[in-house]
Design a protein around this motif. Structure first.
Motif, PDB file in Angstrom:
ATOM      1  N   SER A  37       0.441  -1.633  -0.030  1.00 27.38           N
ATOM      2  CA  SER A  37       0.006  -0.398   0.085  1.00 27.38           C
ATOM      3  C   SER A  37       0.767   1.155   0.128  1.00 27.38           C
ATOM      4  O   SER A  37       0.456   2.037   0.516  1.00 27.38           O
ATOM      5  CB  SER A  37      -0.769  -0.074   1.630  1.00 27.38           C
ATOM      6  OG  SER A  37      -1.514  -1.003   1.099  1.00 27.38           O
ATOM      7  N   SER A  54       0.733   4.421   2.925  1.00 29.60           N
ATOM      8  CA  SER A  54      -1.187   4.737   2.930  1.00 29.60           C
ATOM      9  C   SER A  54      -1.820   3.162   3.555  1.00 29.60           C
ATOM     10  O   SER A  54      -1.560   2.474   3.792  1.00 29.60           O
ATOM     11  CB  SER A  54      -1.844   5.067   1.326  1.00 29.60           C
ATOM     12  OG  SER A  54      -1.815   3.739   1.335  1.00 29.60           O
ATOM     13  N   PRO A  58      -4.122  -2.589  -1.112  1.00 26.37           N
ATOM     14  CA  PRO A  58      -2.894  -2.362  -1.969  1.00 26.37           C
ATOM     15  C   PRO A  58      -3.462  -1.932  -3.502  1.00 26.37           C
ATOM     16  O   PRO A  58      -4.240  -2.151  -3.523  1.00 26.37           O
ATOM     17  CB  PRO A  58      -1.810  -4.086  -1.993  1.00 26.37           C
ATOM     18  CG  PRO A  58      -2.609  -4.739  -0.801  1.00 26.37           C
ATOM     19  CD  PRO A  58      -4.010  -3.584   0.000  1.00 26.37           C
ATOM     20  N   ASP A  76      -8.358  -1.694  -4.002  1.00 25.29           N
ATOM     21  CA  ASP A  76      -9.922  -0.516  -2.908  1.00 25.29           C
ATOM     22  C   ASP A  76     -11.140  -0.692  -4.263  1.00 25.29           C
ATOM     23  O   ASP A  76     -11.674   0.357  -3.809  1.00 25.29           O
ATOM     24  CB  ASP A  76      -9.437   0.662  -2.716  1.00 25.29           C
ATOM     25  CG  ASP A  76      -9.027   0.752  -1.219  1.00 25.29           C
ATOM     26  OD1 ASP A  76      -9.730  -0.100  -0.582  1.00 25.29           O
ATOM     27  OD2 ASP A  76      -7.757   1.672  -0.290  1.00 25.29           O
TER      28      ASP A  76
END
Length: 172
Positions: A37, A54, A58, A76
């Motif tokens: 990530s 973040s 990933p 995401d």
């Protein structure tokens, strides 16, 4: 430097595979995203890369959308814009405004599994509220923005001007 010579080798610190990379338009910067990530970049002449971690899932790919803005995509299901401020990337916005559309409460992962356990079901009634319904595998720059391709079979065109007007805090 002649062809096929190693120009630089950059580790990402803690770990994670590199899934995607992108050169800036002027060729001076290389950005890359990893399975840990992270969003990283290196500029010509730098000895090491600048890594920004973040809290998101990933990333699988990235592309520069302006001289100081990068869009990263991944698990995401939502393209995310990062701005280069000084010597690091700073998260700006998610491109798909799922929070405005949902209207209801968003369950955490734990709460979702507890609800499934209470109702004795093996499937969740939760639906993904983003345009992509599965992992975004790649992103490519287009004339007026960028396009994303997902594991759900969709290719979605994103217009930079409409995104910038929708999110006043987005700096491109």
């Amino acid at each position: 430097m002649s062809f096929a010579n190693l120009m630089g080798e950059f580790g990402v610190g803690i770990g994670g595979w590199i899934h995607g990379c992108s050169f800036s338009d002027d060729g001076e910067r290389l950005a890359f995203v990893g399975h840990d990530s992270s969003v990283s970049f290196v500029q010509g002449g730098m000895e090491s890369s600048i890594v920004t971690r973040s809290q998101f899932l990933p990333f699988t790919d990235c592309t520069w959308i302006s001289a100081n803005a990068l869009v990263a995509v991944g698990f995401d299901c939502n393209p995310m814009v990062f701005n280069l401020q000084g010597d690091e990337f700073v998260f700006s916005n998610k491109c798909d405004d799922t929070e405005k559309k949902s209207g209801g409460s968003v369950l955490s992962g734990r709460a979702m599994f507890q609800a499934m356990d209470r109702m004795a079901t093996s499937t969740s009634s939760e639906t993904i509220k983003t345009k992509h319904k599965n992992t975004i595998l790649s992103v490519a720059r287009t004339a007026d923005g960028f396009a994303t391709a997902g594991a759900d079979g969709q290719i979605i065109q994103w217009n930079i001007n409409s995104l910038a007007s929708k999110f006043s805090s987005m700096k491109l």
